[in-house]
Design an enzyme around this catalytic site. Structure first.
Site, short mmCIF file in Angstrom:
data_model
loop_
_atom_site.label_atom_id
_atom_site.label_comp_id
_atom_site.label_asym_id
_atom_site.label_seq_id
_atom_site.Cartn_x
_atom_site.Cartn_y
_atom_site.Cartn_z
N GLY A 533 0.81 -1.21 0.00
CA GLY A 533 0.00 0.00 0.00
C GLY A 533 0.84 1.26 0.00
N SER A 704 3.51 -2.14 -6.74
CA SER A 704 2.56 -2.79 -7.65
C SER A 704 2.97 -2.65 -9.12
CB SER A 704 1.14 -2.25 -7.44
OG SER A 704 0.57 -2.78 -6.29
N GLY A 875 -1.96 -5.93 -6.13
CA GLY A 875 -1.50 -6.25 -4.78
C GLY A 875 -1.79 -5.18 -3.75
N GLU A 876 -1.68 -3.90 -4.12
CA GLU A 876 -1.68 -2.85 -3.11
C GLU A 876 -2.97 -2.06 -3.04
OE1 GLU A 876 2.47 -1.38 -2.17
OE2 GLU A 876 2.61 -1.74 -4.32
N GLY A 877 -3.67 -1.92 -4.14
CA GLY A 877 -4.94 -1.20 -4.12
C GLY A 877 -5.91 -1.70 -3.06
#
Length: 910
Positions: A533, A704, A875-877
């Site tokens: 994130g 990401s 992955g991070e959203g």
């Protein structure tokens, strides 16, 4: 000594033990049954679970002396093989449960006992079982594991076959399907070696390292006395800063010229000062771990303790000394300056709200502690095997510090048991590199969980102050911010992280006028490391709660408030950085999410209605929008190679580092989608990955970026190969034909985000990312009114990642992010150096802390123009903003506005 006769995986084994060893140590060290993992070493994580006489046993806390003679012991190696998986192992592969795979053997052994005693469990019974047996997973969010057990039970009952569970491609297509990871079967059978397993295969003269570490957070070093320790058994060398051949610093590769530091502030071994608890002061290299640790305790360090500044406000106080003399504690500032001056707008707007929020020092908590080993290879290169998720990046960060020429350093990624970003920092790489240089021998260093928690980086806390102005209809007019990032004592990537606040505060909303200031602060708490994130959780902790506060003030539904203000092409909306988003997908995404939001509201209302008078619980719904960009700011790039082999297979070479997210299936799928036009099936594509001596610089696996950058590079390499193989008649050349015609067999694929630009240093205006991902979080929470305890009972996430590359991987990434988001919101923290030192005390969620009712919705009608096959990252959203959604749901349930996390019961109750 004690003679033990044990029946291990059906075979009688006679062992002589001293009695002090744990069962896990005997299985791993004496019998090399390394499918039994040691994670926490305290019985908290279940990675070591084996079966003893039909019972789940945490082998890391079970003394071998307590195991009865002729006890029947089963390990993961004994229940199935690569060619004949146990139904649980097959289900684990089919449901993508083995992401990093470190916890998988412990879960499978635990589940085996459950199904032997209860062939038809309910989903609740499976969760309760894993909870009781302390099985922890950091990757999956648990639901896939429950799905796998339910399916395995059906196979064992004869209702399905193992083959029914496995996805079989049709028309030779795996893009967008549930095709299994290449590593899946090895992970679920215990054949996938992690770092601590590989150490057991090193030469006999390998030295084991123990660290002498600081037990204070800030001090001057007056002296280091190693004389007594040097005389102790097995000690080969004790290394201090005086022995380091290089500069004895890890460079933070200062990203932005406005940074007031030089990036060389992090010692490999402390010389003049201690900057944080756990800092390495010396390394003891000995013949055994036990000898090394004993000698480390005998090293005497003379310290002059200094005031420790454990938060940004403390370090910013007027009387605070400079932690790094010559560099101010506030060493970087970024301003997002967009549109008109916001001050007069704030003065005249009919609706203004202001929010103070705090996003905590979240620990990464992988189940596998950090580990590395190093040696000199056959070409004379210092070779380091570690969990690095940026092997070429780390090469640049430690070369000068350890004292080797770039061509004499090689970094290889180990199979990693999860990192979630902490391995963006090359601490253990520098330590082992120095140790093998100084001793001339192979060396190994394996952290225990206490070191893992106290000495690796954490999410940098964010102190957020956000003001919003809106007109009488609820249209946002302006945003102001004044924020501080507590990045700990080391500057590496602190400026880049803080720049994320200029990119993501207000992201997703059409805000024409922004004045948002953010500063990086040096403190003596844990150093700030990359964490999934990366900057977005801090940004949305302030920005999204401000949206909720404004909606509440104006009496507008919080979902509709966001929907009416989201990016719209018709309004020419731009990001906080003043550029157009990659796609205008948010109107459609809110339309897709709206019925789910209303269903959640109805569900919560029904639960509240069913409460008795003055009920024990109150239920509420929340909403948030999270956004993340794919890339490392500006003109990011990646490289991959494709080579046609003599057996008419293709080898793909890249450095797409894997920390559990699925680099293997990502590489395979991107390659196959191009190569299949020449008839290549997935089994005819080989992967060589993550070795600076063998693979090109694909960039780090962070931000990401990998699916977009390395996916595109892999695609381009395969396209070049296919173009060379293609004949005029549309058929394709074989290897022999390529050789006969003198055509090249190996092709270099490069992809560069040329549409991007660096953000302006004064205003943060620019185009930092070529591709974005978008996620709407819709949780339902239950609040126990007497105690303030919060439980998430349902979680819906509606996401747009462009084209889905692999459905199992994307599902797993989203569910894992939801679980980490729940932990971030409600329980996880690393603040108290005396208390927050175990997985449990850090607040890691167990299976019953995460809802079984998780609903994932994907929007795929906005393919990314610059994404491979239209894909973004994923992955991070999903971890950008689930935590404010949970806090917003607490407000909806109770009217209590919580703006600081973790929202533990006492916080909510207050």
């Amino acid at each position: 000594m004690i003679k033990k006769v044990l029946i291990i995986n059906g075979t009688e084994r006679t062992l002589v033990v001293d009695g002090s060893e744990s069962l896990a140590q005997v299985l791993r060290d004496r019998l090399l049954l390394t499918g039994c993992k040691i994670g926490c070493g305290e019985g908290h994580c279940g990675a070591c679970n084996v079966i003893v006489d039909g019972k789940v046993t945490r082998s890391c806390i079970t003394k071998i002396s307590k195991v009865a003679d002729y006890a029947k012991i089963e390990t993961i190696e004994g229940i199935g093989t690569l060619d004949n998986l146990h139904p649980l192992q097959a289900a684990w592969v089919a449901h993508g449960c083995a992401q990093c795979g470190f916890c998988s053997p412990g879960f499978i052994m635990s589940a085996k006992v459950l199904l032997e005693n209860n062939p038809s469990p309910t989903r609740e019974e499976v969760r309760d079982w894993f909870n009781k047996n302390r099985n922890l997973c950091r990757c999956t969010g648990y639901r896939p594991l429950i799905d796998a057990v339910m399916d395995a039970a059906k196979v064992l009952r004869g209702e399905k076959t193992k083959e029914d569970l496995m996805f079989v491609p049709t028309y030779n297509r795996i893009l967008g399907t549930r095709y299994e990871r290449p590593s899946g079967a090895a992970k679920v059978t215990g054949q996938w070696n992690f770092g601590a397993d590989e150490i057991k295969n090193l030469p006999e003269d390998t030295l084991q390292i123990a660290l002498v570490q600081a037990e204070v957070s800030h001090a001057n070093i007056k002296g280091i006395d190693t004389s007594e320790a040097e005389k102790m058994p097995g000690v080969a060398r004790i290394i201090t800063y005086k022995d380091v051949p290089g500069r004895n610093r890890i460079t933070g590769l200062i990203t932005f010229p406005t940074n007031k530091g030089d990036g060389w502030d992090r010692p490999i071994l402390c010389d003049e000062k201690v900057f944080q608890y756990g800092d390495a002061i010396a390394m003891v290299c000995a013949d055994t771990v036990e000898h090394a640790k004993a000698a480390a305790k005998a090293v005497k360090v003379d310290l002059e303790v200094l005031p420790a500044y454990m938060s940004a406000p403390e370090a910013m106080a007027p009387d605070a000394i400079e932690i790094h003399p010559g560099t101010p504690n506030v060493y970087y500032e970024t301003n997002c300056i967009k549109g008109d001056d916001t001050a007069p707008i704030m003065e005249s707007a009919p609706n203004v709200v202001e929010v103070e929020a705090y996003c905590s020092r979240q620990p990464h908590l992988p189940i596998e502690p950090d580990v590395a080993y190093a040696y000199t290879d056959e070409e004379g290169r210092i070779t380091i095997h570690s969990k690095s998720i940026g092997i070429h990046l780390h090469h640049a960060m430690i070369c000068e510090g350890i004292g080797v020429a770039p061509e004499k350093l090689r970094i290889v990624q180990l199979h990693a048991g999860g990192t979630f970003g902490y391995k963006f920092s090359p601490t253990i790489e520098a330590l082992t590199g120095v140790a093998t240089l100084v001793t001339g021998r192979p060396v190994a260093l394996n952290f225990n969980m206490h070191q893992m928690i106290t000495y690796t980086g954490k999410r940098s806390p964010g102190f957020m102050n956000i003001k919003l102005a809106a007109d009488e209809n609820g249209k946002i007019l302006a945003l102001e911010g004044n924020n501080y990032i507590d990045h700990g004592p080391y500057s590496e990537f602190g400026d880049l992280l803080t720049m994320r606040l200029s990119q993501f505060v207000g992201a997703g909303m059409d805000i024409k006028n922004i004045r948002n200031k953010s500063q990086t602060v040096c403190t003596n708490h844990a150093y700030g490391a990359a964490f999934r994130g990366y900057g977005a959780p801090q940004s949305f902790m302030g920005g999204d709660i401000a949206l909720d506060v404004m909606a509440a003030k104006m009496g507008i539904d919080p979902f509709e408030f966001r929907a009416m203000n989201c990016y719209k092409e018709s309004e020419g909306s731009t990001t906080p950085n003043g550029c157009k988003p990659d796609v205008y997908c948010l109107e459609d995404l809110f339309d897709l999410a709206r019925p789910k939001y209303h269903a959640n509201k109805a569900y919560a209302e029904e639960l509240n209605k069913n409460q008795s008078e003055g009920g024990k619980y109150k239920y509420g719904v929340g909403v948030s929008l999270g956004i993340y960009g794919c890339g490392l700011d500006g003109v990011d790039s990646s490289e991959a190679w494709a080579e046609l082999n003599a057996d008419n297979t293709v080898t793909i070479y890249n450095s797409w580092e894997d920390h559990g997210q699925g680099a293997d299936i990502g590489t395979l799928t991107h390659a196959h989608e191009t190569l299949r036009q020449a008839g290549f099936t997935p089994d005819r594509i080989k992967l060589v990955m993550n070795d600076t001596g063998l693979t090109p610089n694909s960039g780090p696996a962070g931000g990401s970026r990998s699916n977009v950058m390395s996916g595109n590079a892999t695609r381009v390499a395969c396209e070049l190969l296919i173009d060379a193989m293609k004949k005029a008649d549309g058929t394709f050349r074989t290897y022999d034909e390529m050789k006969a015609e003198g055509l090249a067999l190996k092709y270099e694929g490069k992809w560069v985000a040329t549409d991007c630009s660096d953000c302006d240093m004064e205003t943060a205006q620019g185009n930092p990312f070529s591709v974005y991902m978008y996620c709407i979080s819709l949780p339902v929470v239950r609040v126990e009114m007497a105690t303030g305890k919060v439980k998430v009972v349902k979680f819906t996430m509606v996401s747009d990642f462009g084209t889905i590359i692999n459905k199992i991987v994307v599902d797993g990434q989203v569910m894992g992010a939801i679980a980490q988001g729940i932990g971030l919101a409600l329980s996880e923290d690393f603040e108290d150096l005396q208390k927050h030192t175990t997985l449990q005390r850090c607040g890691i969620p167990y299976p019953n802390d995460i809802p079984d009712d998780i609903e994932l919705i994907y929007q795929e009608n906005h393919p990314r123009p610059l994404g491979p096959y239209g894909a973004a990252g994923c992955g991070e959203g999903p971890l950008a903003a689930p935590h404010p959604a949970i806090l917003n749901a607490i407000y909806n349930a109770t009217g209590a506005r919580v703006t600081k996390i973790p929202a533990r019961p006492e916080v909510v109750k207050a």
